[in-house]
Design a protein around this motif. Structure first.
Motif, PDB file in Angstrom:
ATOM      1  N   SER A  40      -8.857  -3.685  -4.205  1.00 37.60           N
ATOM      2  CA  SER A  40      -7.907  -3.291  -5.244  1.00 37.60           C
ATOM      3  C   SER A  40      -7.172  -4.502  -5.812  1.00 37.60           C
ATOM      4  CB  SER A  40      -6.898  -2.279  -4.687  1.00 37.60           C
ATOM      5  OG  SER A  40      -7.544  -1.076  -4.322  1.00 37.60           O
TER       6      SER A  40
ATOM      7  N   GLN B 219       0.847  -1.189   0.000  1.00 37.74           N
ATOM      8  CA  GLN B 219       0.000   0.000   0.000  1.00 37.74           C
ATOM      9  C   GLN B 219       0.887   1.244   0.000  1.00 37.74           C
ATOM     10  OE1 GLN B 219      -3.593  -0.421   2.673  1.00 37.74           O
ATOM     11  NE2 GLN B 219      -2.608  -2.337   3.238  1.00 37.74           N
TER      12      GLN B 219
ATOM     13  N   GLY C 179       1.084   3.528  -2.481  1.00 34.46           N
ATOM     14  CA  GLY C 179       1.394   4.031  -3.808  1.00 34.46           C
ATOM     15  C   GLY C 179       2.884   4.044  -4.102  1.00 34.46           C
TER      16      GLY C 179
ATOM     17  N   SER D 169       5.051   2.809 -12.744  1.00 38.15           N
ATOM     18  CA  SER D 169       3.647   3.030 -12.398  1.00 38.15           C
ATOM     19  C   SER D 169       2.764   3.288 -13.608  1.00 38.15           C
ATOM     20  CB  SER D 169       3.522   4.206 -11.425  1.00 38.15           C
ATOM     21  OG  SER D 169       4.098   3.878 -10.185  1.00 38.15           O
TER      22      SER D 169
ATOM     23  N   GLN E 218      -3.087   2.340 -10.356  1.00 35.12           N
ATOM     24  CA  GLN E 218      -4.230   3.131 -10.805  1.00 35.12           C
ATOM     25  C   GLN E 218      -4.141   3.660 -12.237  1.00 35.12           C
ATOM     26  OE1 GLN E 218      -2.053   3.978  -8.436  1.00 35.12           O
ATOM     27  NE2 GLN E 218      -1.392   6.077  -8.676  1.00 35.12           N
TER      28      GLN E 218
ATOM     29  N   GLY F 218       2.348   1.758  -8.907  1.00 32.63           N
ATOM     30  CA  GLY F 218       0.993   1.986  -8.426  1.00 32.63           C
ATOM     31  C   GLY F 218       0.021   1.454  -9.464  1.00 32.63           C
TER      32      GLY F 218
ATOM     33  N   SER G 296       4.590   6.569  -4.205  1.00 32.05           N
ATOM     34  CA  SER G 296       5.200   7.578  -3.331  1.00 32.05           C
ATOM     35  C   SER G 296       5.823   6.956  -2.085  1.00 32.05           C
ATOM     36  CB  SER G 296       4.159   8.628  -2.927  1.00 32.05           C
ATOM     37  OG  SER G 296       3.750   9.369  -4.055  1.00 32.05           O
TER      38      SER G 296
ATOM     39  N   SER H   5      -6.652   2.439  -7.576  1.00 26.69           N
ATOM     40  CA  SER H   5      -5.705   2.976  -6.606  1.00 26.69           C
ATOM     41  C   SER H   5      -5.859   2.195  -5.304  1.00 26.69           C
ATOM     42  CB  SER H   5      -5.977   4.465  -6.372  1.00 26.69           C
ATOM     43  OG  SER H   5      -7.319   4.665  -5.964  1.00 26.69           O
TER      44      SER H   5
ATOM     45  N   THR I 244      -0.110  -1.368  -4.605  1.00 23.62           N
ATOM     46  CA  THR I 244       1.135  -1.121  -5.318  1.00 23.62           C
ATOM     47  C   THR I 244       1.829  -2.455  -5.533  1.00 23.62           C
ATOM     48  OG1 THR I 244       1.349   1.001  -4.194  1.00 23.62           O
ATOM     49  CG2 THR I 244       3.315   0.154  -5.300  1.00 23.62           C
TER      50      THR I 244
END
Length: 360
Positions: free
Chosen positions: A243, A73, A75, A174, A195, A193, A77, A201, A204
Motif C-alpha cells: 500500500s 494501519q 484506516g 480521507s 483508498q 485513509g 476508523s 486500502s 493511513t
C-alpha cells in the motif's frame, strides 16, 4: 481490456498509469528478482520507498518541517480512537463538528476515551450543509476541535475551515486529501485513509505537528502511540508495504500531472459537469447537498421515485458505469469523482445523465 467507468466511493479508481507501472514491478522490482510486495520492510529498497513517499507527500502538500508524516494501519476508523487517546488531556474535552456518518462515528469513539461533545451539527437538516464557522462552540477546556473535511455519503465539503482557534484543529481528510491545496499550518493533525485519493486500502496517512507528539501518554499501548511510530519512522512493526508503494506511485503520478493545483482545476471541472446536468434537469434530478456546501469529490442526487432510481442505476451499469448507487442511509445516486477518475469518464456520465432524463 475494456476498463470500467469506476465511480465507486472507496476503494476507488486508481490512475491507469499507476496500475501499469505496478504491473511491471509485481514480479521483479528494480531487477532484484522479487516483487515489491515480497521486499523486507528492513531492506534498503523498501527504506527508499518509504522515505521517497514521505518526501513526495511533503512536497506536494507543502508540509512544513515541524510536522511529522506517519504511515499507519487501521484506516481512519482507528484514528477515531487514536486521536483522543493521544490528544485528549485528562479533565479536558474534545469538540466535534458533526457533518455526517463518519464524524458521528469519530465522536462515538472519542466518548469511549473521555469527555467529547458536539461543537456544531447539521444533522437536523439531514446533513445537507456544512455548519457556518460562527455556529461552532468550543468549550474553554477543549483539547482540540475535530472536523471531517469531506462527507462521502451526503456529498458535502468544507470550503472554509475554522481559523484562529485556541485549540488544535484535527481533520479527517480521507476523501479529499490531495484534491486541492491546503494550508497545513492551520491544522494540528490530519489523517486520511488512502483508498479514495491516495492509493490502496491498508495504509493511513497521519500528518501531525511535532509539538502534539508530546501529548502521547507513555501508558498507551505502543501500537496506539503516535510518539512510538514517529520515533521508528513508521516502521515499528511490519508496515503495509504494498500500500505504501502504491501511495508512492500515486504521488509520483500527481506530481507529473502538475501537482495539487492542477488536480483542483480538474476536480472543479469534473464536478461542474455533473452539477450542471443536475441543475439543468428541471427537477428531474435533485442534488442532496446545498449549493454552498457541495463536494468536489462526491456528487449526490436523487430522482423522483425508487422505480426511476433503479432504472437509472441498471441502465448505467449496462453502459459500463460502476458504483453509482447512493449510500443506503441516503438513497438515490452518488458519483465519486476522486483525483484518479478521468475527465472523459465524467463527461460520459454527464451525457448519460442528460440522455436518461430525455428518455424518461
Amino acid at each position: 481490456m475494456k476498463r470500467a467507468l469506476n465511480f465507486n466511493a472507496g476503494p476507488a479508481a486508481l490512475p491507469e498509469a499507476v496500475l501499469a507501472k505496478a504491473e511491471k514491478d509485481m514480479m521483479n522490482y528494480r531487477g532484484i528478482g522479487m516483487g515489491v510486495m515480497e521486499l523486507s520492510h528492513r531492506s534498503k529498497e523498501f527504506e527508499e520507498i518509504n522515505d521517497h513517499t514521505k518526501n513526495l507527500l511533503r512536497n506536494l502538500l507543502t508540509i512544513p518541517d515541524e510536522y511529522e508524516i506517519l504511515f499507519l494501519q487501521g484506516g481512519a476508523s482507528l484514528q477515531f480512537s487514536m486521536v483522543p487517546m493521544n490528544l485528549l488531556e485528562e479533565g479536558s474535552t474534545a469538540s466535534y463538528v458533526l457533518t455526517g456518518t463518519w464524524s458521528e462515528k469519530a465522536l462515538k469513539e472519542a466518548q469511549k476515551v473521555g469527555n467529547a461533545v458536539v461543537a456544531a451539527s447539521s444533522k437536523n437538516a439531514n446533513y445537507r450543509s456544512i455548519p457556518n464557522t460562527s455556529e461552532i462552540y468550543i468549550p474553554a477546556e477543549s483539547s482540540y476541535l475535530h472536523i471531517t473535511t469531506n462527507n462521502t455519503i451526503y456529498g458535502t465539503q468544507w470550503h472554509s475551515i475554522p481559523e484562529r482557534l485556541q485549540v488544535p484543529l484535527i481533520a479527517d481528510m480521507s476523501s479529499d486529501i490531495l484534491s486541492r491545496p491546503i494550508n497545513i499550518s492551520s491544522y494540528g493533525l490530519i489523517y486520511a485513509g488512502a483508498q479514495k485519493n491516495l492509493g490502496l486500502s491498508g495504509v493511513t496517512v497521519v500528518i501531525i505537528h511535532k509539538d502534539l507528539l508530546n501529548s502521547s501518554k507513555p501508558s498507551l499501548p505502543s501500537m496506539l502511540n503516535y510518539q512510538v511510530h514517529a520515533a521508528s519512522k513508521s516502521l515499528y512493526n511490519t508496515p503495509p508495504t504494498l500500500s505504501i508503494y502504491f501511495l508512492m506511485l500515486v504521488l509520483q503520478w500527481a506530481e507529473e500531472l502538475g501537482g495539487v493545483k492542477k488536480l483542483e482545476q480538474l476536480n472543479k471541472q469534473k464536478a461542474a459537469l455533473l452539477y450542471d446536468a443536475i441543475d439543468s434537469s428541471g427537477g428531474f434530478y435533485t442534488g442532496h447537498s446545498e449549493e454552498k456546501s457541495r463536494s468536489l469529490m462526491n456528487v449526490t442526487f436523487t430522482l423522483d421515485n425508487d422505480l426511476l432510481t433503479s432504472a437509472f442505476i441498471h441502465e448505467a451499469e449496462e453502459s459500463g458505469f460502476i458504483g453509482l448507487a447512493g449510500h443506503r442511509s441516503v438513497g438515490g445516486c452518488r458519483a465519486s469523482i476522486y483525483n484518479a477518475v478521468p475527465l472523459e469518464h465524467v463527461e460520459k456520465l454527464a451525457d448519460f445523465i442528460n440522455r436518461f432524463r430525455s428518455r424518461n
